[in-house]
Design a protein around this motif. Structure first.
Motif, short mmCIF file in Angstrom:
data_model
loop_
_atom_site.label_atom_id
_atom_site.label_comp_id
_atom_site.label_asym_id
_atom_site.label_seq_id
_atom_site.Cartn_x
_atom_site.Cartn_y
_atom_site.Cartn_z
N UNK A 38 0.93 -1.32 -0.13
CA UNK A 38 -0.37 -0.33 -0.02
C UNK A 38 0.92 1.54 -0.04
N UNK A 39 1.89 1.03 0.62
CA UNK A 39 2.85 2.84 0.51
C UNK A 39 3.33 2.20 -0.54
N UNK A 40 4.00 1.93 -1.72
CA UNK A 40 4.81 1.32 -2.68
C UNK A 40 3.33 2.47 -3.49
N UNK A 41 2.10 1.85 -3.71
CA UNK A 41 1.03 2.15 -4.64
C UNK A 41 0.95 4.04 -3.93
N UNK A 42 0.41 4.40 -3.33
CA UNK A 42 0.92 5.57 -2.12
C UNK A 42 1.93 5.71 -2.68
N UNK A 43 3.45 5.89 -2.99
CA UNK A 43 3.82 7.11 -3.38
C UNK A 43 4.46 6.82 -4.77
N UNK A 44 3.44 6.09 -5.86
CA UNK A 44 3.89 5.93 -7.32
C UNK A 44 2.62 6.20 -7.72
N UNK A 45 1.57 6.69 -6.87
CA UNK A 45 -0.05 7.60 -7.23
C UNK A 45 0.54 9.30 -6.79
N UNK A 46 1.96 9.46 -5.91
CA UNK A 46 2.25 10.34 -5.48
C UNK A 46 2.95 10.78 -6.46
N UNK A 47 3.74 10.68 -7.25
CA UNK A 47 4.61 10.80 -8.23
C UNK A 47 4.31 10.83 -9.90
N UNK A 48 3.28 10.35 -9.82
CA UNK A 48 2.37 9.97 -10.95
C UNK A 48 1.31 11.25 -10.93
N UNK A 52 -5.77 6.42 -6.99
CA UNK A 52 -6.13 5.35 -6.98
C UNK A 52 -6.84 4.77 -8.36
N UNK A 53 -7.96 5.14 -8.18
CA UNK A 53 -9.04 5.32 -9.25
C UNK A 53 -8.97 6.21 -10.50
N UNK A 77 -12.41 7.64 0.66
CA UNK A 77 -12.65 6.98 0.12
C UNK A 77 -11.22 6.36 -0.56
N UNK A 78 -10.15 6.60 -1.14
CA UNK A 78 -8.90 7.09 -1.81
C UNK A 78 -7.82 5.90 -0.49
N UNK A 79 -8.04 5.44 0.56
CA UNK A 79 -6.76 4.33 1.88
C UNK A 79 -7.49 2.98 0.80
#
Length: 128
Positions: A38-48, A52-53, A77-79
């Motif tokens: 989940x942390x890696x997904x958060x990091x990629x989303x921040x970089x993008x 998430x949706x 709903x983000x988390x």
């Protein structure tokens, strides 16, 4: 630079071919086997710079089973969205390239791959 791929995906294979043709230095992550946390997904989303949706493959069978099209798309709903992407990595849009400058792109087109390539750090010059 790292690229998250599914080897069965033609867009992933095209992105790898272009990276190779350009002599890029990159690491391949088969994200269906080496599942992001989940942390890696958060990091990629921040970089993008996306939510998430925005990177969810809502046409996948798992997305339909989970009813993702009806899920709220807001901060509250983000988390929940992040958790579902970590639990079902097949739902993550691919390929994702994390660029050297701290950004990332969903590299579904040649232009997006070239954008990531343009963000490479220049080769270090060593004095003679």
């Amino acid at each position: 630079m790292e690229i998250w791929i599914n080897p069965a995906c033609s867009k992933c294979r095209s992105a790898i071919s272009l990276l190779d043709a350009e002599g890029a230095d990159y690491t391949v992550r088969r994200y269906l086997e080496d599942v992001p946390t989940e942390d890696e997904v958060r990091e990629v989303l921040e970089r993008l710079g996306l939510e998430a949706w925005d990177i969810t493959r809502t046409q996948e069978a798992a997305a339909r089973e989970l009813g993702l099209k009806e899920w709220p798309r807001d901060a509250g709903a983000r988390e929940r969205w992040i958790a579902v992407l970590a639990a079902h990595p097949k739902l993550i849009q691919r390929p994702v390239i994390t660029a050297d400058d701290g950004t990332a792109v969903v590299a579904r087109t040649e232009e997006a791959v070239r954008d990531a390539l343009s963000r490479r750090e220049p080769p270090s010059s060593t004095p003679m």
